[in-house]
Design a protein around this motif. Structure first.
Motif, mmCIF file in Angstrom:
data_model
loop_
_atom_site.group_PDB
_atom_site.id
_atom_site.type_symbol
_atom_site.label_atom_id
_atom_site.label_comp_id
_atom_site.label_asym_id
_atom_site.label_seq_id
_atom_site.Cartn_x
_atom_site.Cartn_y
_atom_site.Cartn_z
ATOM 1 N N ARG A 81 41.511 54.176 44.583
ATOM 2 C CA ARG A 81 40.380 53.566 44.894
ATOM 3 C C ARG A 81 40.132 52.503 43.333
ATOM 4 O O ARG A 81 39.157 51.788 43.528
ATOM 5 C CB ARG A 81 39.152 54.525 45.087
ATOM 6 N N PHE A 82 40.704 52.623 42.416
ATOM 7 C CA PHE A 82 40.523 52.044 41.152
ATOM 8 C C PHE A 82 41.499 50.889 41.146
ATOM 9 O O PHE A 82 41.308 50.279 40.153
ATOM 10 C CB PHE A 82 40.638 53.152 40.005
ATOM 11 N N HIS A 83 42.566 50.664 41.921
ATOM 12 C CA HIS A 83 43.582 49.905 41.703
ATOM 13 C C HIS A 83 42.786 48.345 41.785
ATOM 14 O O HIS A 83 43.275 47.380 41.065
ATOM 15 C CB HIS A 83 44.438 49.584 42.940
ATOM 16 N N ILE A 84 41.770 48.363 42.695
ATOM 17 C CA ILE A 84 41.200 47.083 42.739
ATOM 18 C C ILE A 84 40.806 46.343 41.423
ATOM 19 O O ILE A 84 40.783 45.097 41.267
ATOM 20 C CB ILE A 84 40.022 46.824 44.090
ATOM 21 N N GLU A 85 40.227 47.141 40.637
ATOM 22 C CA GLU A 85 39.633 46.534 39.372
ATOM 23 C C GLU A 85 40.757 45.865 38.754
ATOM 24 O O GLU A 85 40.832 44.750 38.163
ATOM 25 C CB GLU A 85 39.001 47.814 38.509
ATOM 26 N N VAL A 86 42.148 46.547 38.501
ATOM 27 C CA VAL A 86 43.146 45.853 37.814
ATOM 28 C C VAL A 86 43.630 44.696 38.779
ATOM 29 O O VAL A 86 44.085 43.643 38.190
ATOM 30 C CB VAL A 86 44.145 47.078 37.687
ATOM 31 N N ALA A 87 43.691 45.127 39.935
ATOM 32 C CA ALA A 87 44.316 43.899 41.064
ATOM 33 C C ALA A 87 43.680 42.452 40.556
ATOM 34 O O ALA A 87 44.309 41.485 40.802
ATOM 35 C CB ALA A 87 44.113 44.202 42.196
ATOM 36 N N ARG A 88 42.290 42.467 40.470
ATOM 37 C CA ARG A 88 41.704 41.217 40.233
ATOM 38 C C ARG A 88 41.895 40.485 38.886
ATOM 39 O O ARG A 88 42.253 39.376 39.043
ATOM 40 C CB ARG A 88 40.156 41.583 40.280
ATOM 41 N N ASP A 89 42.127 41.578 37.959
ATOM 42 C CA ASP A 89 42.549 40.797 36.729
ATOM 43 C C ASP A 89 43.780 40.375 36.942
ATOM 44 O O ASP A 89 44.207 39.191 36.366
ATOM 45 C CB ASP A 89 42.693 42.025 35.576
ATOM 46 N N CYS A 90 44.828 40.865 37.677
ATOM 47 C CA CYS A 90 46.267 40.305 37.820
ATOM 48 C C CYS A 90 46.199 38.935 38.300
ATOM 49 O O CYS A 90 46.894 38.404 38.152
ATOM 50 C CB CYS A 90 47.089 41.314 38.597
ATOM 51 N N VAL A 91 45.206 39.023 39.377
ATOM 52 C CA VAL A 91 44.871 37.652 40.052
ATOM 53 C C VAL A 91 44.548 36.479 38.769
ATOM 54 O O VAL A 91 45.240 35.375 38.869
ATOM 55 C CB VAL A 91 44.027 37.519 41.299
ATOM 56 N N ARG A 92 43.566 36.887 38.217
ATOM 57 C CA ARG A 92 42.826 36.098 37.325
ATOM 58 C C ARG A 92 44.217 35.470 36.186
ATOM 59 O O ARG A 92 44.170 34.522 35.834
ATOM 60 C CB ARG A 92 41.757 36.864 36.644
ATOM 61 N N PHE A 93 44.883 36.461 35.690
ATOM 62 C CA PHE A 93 45.652 36.358 34.431
ATOM 63 C C PHE A 93 47.136 36.196 35.085
ATOM 64 O O PHE A 93 48.036 35.874 34.262
ATOM 65 C CB PHE A 93 45.509 37.354 33.509
ATOM 66 N N LYS A 94 47.193 35.855 36.495
ATOM 67 C CA LYS A 94 48.550 35.625 36.902
ATOM 68 C C LYS A 94 49.788 36.702 36.454
ATOM 69 O O LYS A 94 50.805 36.426 35.906
ATOM 70 C CB LYS A 94 48.810 34.223 36.652
#
Lengths: 454, 454
Positions: A81-94
Motif C-alpha cells: 500500500r505504500f508503493h504509490i508514494e514512491v511511484a509518484r515521485d518516480c514519475v515526477r523525477f523520471k
C-alpha cells in the motif's frame, strides 16, 4: 556509478541487496538502503563500500523526494500500500521503478505517464506474483508458437517448511505473513472454470475441495483454490480456455485439519471478541462451542467436530495446546482470526536454523495437430537458513535481476507492467537457474478432467 | 374530523386501514391512503366515505409536503429506507408519525427535534420488531416490580404457514419478503450470551445449532440464533443478564435442510453467477459441485451432502424440482441467493386461500427471594386468508392502534421511540387481545442452562 535506491529493508530485501552488492564493482553500482528503522538498513548494508544506509520514512516527502532524485532506479520493498508514494515521485523525477507487489489501481493509473516519460515500472516480479507469471508464460508462449491451442492451465504455489524441518503434525510452519495464512480464502466464494463450466466454492467448503499434486522427489501435496483463478485470464491470453484454476499448496492433511478452525468460526476477521484480552486459549475455543454446565470443552469440541479421541485431527489440536486454561491470549479487542494467529504462532514459528521451502507447480493442457497433450512443470526452492530463506530468494532475486536489467537497458519497454513478455521472462528465468531456482518439465498424456473421453 | 395520512398501500396496510375505517365515524377520522400506484390505494379505500385514495411518490416533495401538512398524523408503511423523507416533513410541519420499522440512524437523529416540538415518532411497533418488545417488556417490568432479578431472556419469532396448509416437506412457505428468508443470518457471526459467556456461531453453522421450542396446541418448533441477540440488552435494561438469546422459529427439520443450501454456497448474495440468465435449475446446482465427465449432478450432490437416496433430505430437494434441466432461472447477473429464491418461489408461494401463522415465544428466567423461577409466554396468530394474513394483522393492528392513541393523546411522550414503556404496551397489548393476539403464560421451574445445579 549508477545509483539504486532500495526502500524497505524487510525480510526479502537481504537477498536482493546481496545480489546487487556482489555485482556492484563490476556493474558500477552504488546502493542506498533506506528504511524507517535505520538499524535495519545498516544491517543489510554490510559495511560494503558500495552501500550506504539511511533512515527514510516514506511519508516524509522531503527525504523521499531527495533520495529518489539521487537514484537512477528505485526498488520499493515496502508493504504494497505504500508503493504509490514512491511511484509518484518516480514519475515526477523520471526514474524507473521495481516492486514485487500486485499492481494496484493507483499504480495502474500511472501507466500513461510512465509511457510518456519512457519509464519502466515493473511490478509483480517476486515469486507469487512473479516467478509464477514468468514460468507459466514461457511455456504458454512456446505452446502457441508451435501452433498449439491452450485447453487447460492450472497453477499452484505454496510456502512451506523444508522437508528436514517438517516435524509437526500439521506439516506446516509460518514462513511468511501469518495473517495472510489465517485469513486465506476469505472475502467471497472461490471462482474458477473446469471444462468450460464456471464453478464456485464458498469459503466454508474451500478446504474440503482440494486436489492432490505429486512433485518428484518431494512427495505429495494438496491444493485449495485461490479466490479468483480468473484474474489473469485475459492478461495471459486465455479467454477461451476450458479449465483455469489457481491454488495454494499445502502438505496433504493440512486443509482437512485447517477446516476445523473454519467450521468453528475461528478464522473470522470481521468482528472483535468480547473480553479477548483476558481470555485463555481454552476460553477462546469455548466461545465457539455451545454452553454446557457439565461437559468439558474437549468433549464439546470432539462432538461438534464429530471426531474421536484417537483421530489424528484431535492430535493436531492437542499439539497446539488449544485447551490450555492458563495461557492468555492477551490481545485487546481482537478478532477470532487475530486470536487464532497468536495461538498458532506459539507452534508454527520457524526456530533458529530451520529452513523454508517454496513449491510451484503448473499444468498446461493443449491441443496440437489434433492431439491433446500436457506439460507439467514444477520448481522447488529450499531456504538456506534464516536470512537466505526460500521466500526471500524467490522474491528478492527476480526483483534484483529486473532492476539491473532495466538499468542496463536490457528491459526497456516503458509503462506499468508485469513480467509476461519473453524479453523479460527469458533472461530472468535463465539467470534464476544459476541460483537453483529451476523448473523441471515433463510431458504427460493429456489428463484434463475427461480422461475417459480420450 | 382528524386526518390520518397512510403512505404505502402494501401487504400490511389493509388490516391497518380496516381497523381505522371501522372506527372512523365514532372517532371522527378521515383517512388519506397514498401510494405510488393509485390502484393499490383505491383498493384499500374500499369506497369508504371517510377514505380517499391518492397517488403519491415519496420522492416528489411537492405532493408529499402538501399531504403531510393536511394530516394530523402520518403512518408510513413504506419500505424502511424511505421513512426518513416523510419523517423530515413531519418535523417541519409538526406532525406525529408511526412506522413499524427499525429506528435508522437518520431517524434517531430527529429525536431532539421531535422532543422540542412535542412530537411522537413511534417506530418498531409492528410484530417483530413491535409485539415482541411490548410483550417482553410487560413481563420483564412485572418481574422487576415484584423485586425479581432477571437471569435469562430468550425470545423467538417465526412467520410460518398455518397448520392446515402446512403440506410440503419443508413445513415452510414464504409469508413475507422471500429475500429476507434466503439471506437470513448473513453478514457476520451470530452473537449471544449463555450463562455469562459470550458465544459466537459462524453463518455456515447457524442452522446446525438450533433449539427446540414446544408451543401448546401447536407442537414442536426449532429456532436458530439471530445475528445480534444483544441489540436490545441496554434498551431493555438487561445489562447484567446471564443469558440473552433471540432467534427465528421454524418447524423442526427446516434448518437442517436449509443448511444444505448454505453448505453448497447457494445463499451467497455477494457475487453474480456468470451466465445466470441462461442457466437451468440443474446448471445452477452444478455450479456448486465439482466437475465430472461421468457422474450425474444428482450423485455428486448426494456425495457432497453425504446423504442417501432414501434420506428425507433428498426428498426435500426433489420436491423443489432442483435438478430440472429445462426450467430456466431467467435472471440476468443474479447472485446465488437471487437464483435460489426464484427456485423456491415456485414451491413456497402461498396459494389462494392458504393461511399463514405468526408464532412468538419468550422465556424469562429470574431470581426472587432467593428462588429461581421461569415464565414462558407464547402467542400464535393465524391468518384469515390472503388479505387478513397473520403477518398483516400483527404488523398492521399495533401500528393502527398506536396511531389512534397518539391522536387521542393517550400516547404523548415526545421523541423518536420504540414501544417499551408500560403506558404504551399495556393499552395496546390489551386491545390486541380483542383481535385474538394474545399471550399465554405459564410458570415453570427455572431451567436455564444449569438444570443440574438446582
Amino acid at each position: 556509478m549508477r545509483h539504486i535506491l532500495v526502500i524497505g529493508a524487510g525480510k526479502s530485501t537481504g537477498v536482493l541487496v546481496d545480489y546487487l552488492l556482489k555485482k556492484s564493482s563490476k556493474e558500477n553500482l552504488k546502493l542506498t538502503i533506506a528504511d524507517k528503522n535505520l538499524e535495519n538498513a545498516i544491517a543489510l548494508s554490510q559495511n560494503h563500500e558500495n552501500a550506504r544506509a539511511i533512515q527514510l520514512d516514506v511519508f516524509n516527502p522531503e527525504v523521499r523526494e531527495k533520495q529518489v532524485q539521487l537514484a537512477d532506479i528505485v526498488i520499493s520493498m515496502l508493504p504494497a500500500r505504500f508503493h504509490i508514494e514512491v511511484a509518484r515521485d518516480c514519475v515526477r523525477f523520471k526514474k524507473n521503478m521495481v516492486t514485487a507487489s500486485y499492481v494496484s489501481e493507483q499504480m495502474q493509473e500511472l501507466h500513461e505517464d510512465a509511457v510518456k516519460n519512457g519509464l519502466v515500472f515493473m511490478n509483480e516480479i517476486g515469486v507469487d506474483p512473479g516467478i509464477d507469471h514468468m514460468s507459466a508464460m514461457q511455456v504458454i508462449d512456446r505452446i502457441r508458437e508451435r501452433g498449439g491451442k491452450m485447453l487447460l492451465f492450472e497453477s499452484f504455489t505454496g510456502g512451506l517448511v523444508a522437508p528436514e524441518d517438517d516435524n509437526n503434525l500439521w506439516n506446516y510452519k509460518f514462513t511468511w505473513n501469518p495473517r495472510n495464512v489465517v485469513t486465506a480464502g476469505q472475502g467471497g466464494a472461490a471462482k474458477f472454470i473446469q471444462e468450460g463450466q464456471y464453478k464456485y466454492i464458498p469459503y466454508h467448503k474451500l478446504f474440503r475441495r482440494t486436489e492432490f499434486i505429486d512433485v518428484k522427489g518431494y512427495g505429495r501435496f494438496e491444493a485449495y483454490a485461490n479466490r479468483n483463478s480468473l484474474k489473469y485470464r485475459s492478461v495471459y491470453g486465455l479467454n477461451d480456455i476450458l479449465t483455469l484454476y489457481r491454488g495454494t499448496m499445502r502438505r496433504v492433511g493440512f486443509s482437512k485439519a485447517w477446516n476445523m478452525f473454519v467450521q468453528l468460526g475461528m478464522t473470522d476477521d470481521t468482528y472483535a471478541i468480547e473480553g479477548s484480552q483476558d481470555m485463555s486459549y481454552r476460553d477462546f475455543v469455548n466461545s465457539f462451542l455451545p454452553y454446557s454446565p457439565t461437559d468439558s470443552v474437549e468433549l464439546k469440541m470432539r462432538h461438534v467436530l464429530k471426531i474421536d479421541q484417537d483421530d489424528i485431527m484431535w492430535d493436531k489440536l492437542m499439539e497446539l495446546d488449544l485447551f490450555n486454561a492458563h495461557k492468555k491470549i492477551g490481545l485487546v479487542d481482537a478478532t477470532p482470526a487475530q486470536m487464532l494467529q497468536k495461538i498458532l504462532e506459539d507452534s508454527w514459528t520457524l526456530k533458529e536454523g530451520e529452513k523454508d521451502m517454496i513449491v510451484m507447480y503448473h499444468k498446461f493442457g493443449y491441443e496440437i495437430n489434433g492431439e491433446r497433450k500436457q506439460i507439467d512443470s514444477s520448481m522447488v526452492c529450499l531456504g538456506d537458513g534464516m536470512l537466505q530463506t526460500a521466500m526471500a530468494k524467490t522474491v528478492g532475486l527476480p526483483v534484483a535481476m529486473a532492476a539491473l536489467k532495466i538499468l542496463n537497458g536490457a528491459i526497456k519497454e516503458p509503462g506499468v507492467q508485469i513480467p509476461i513478455k519473453a524479453s523479460i521472462y527469458n533472461p530472468i528465468l535463465e539467470e534464476l537457474e544459476d541460483y537453483g531456482i529451476r523448473f523441471r518439465e515433463s510431458e504427460t498424456p493429456y489428463l484434463g478432467y475427461n480422461p475417459l473421453s480420450l
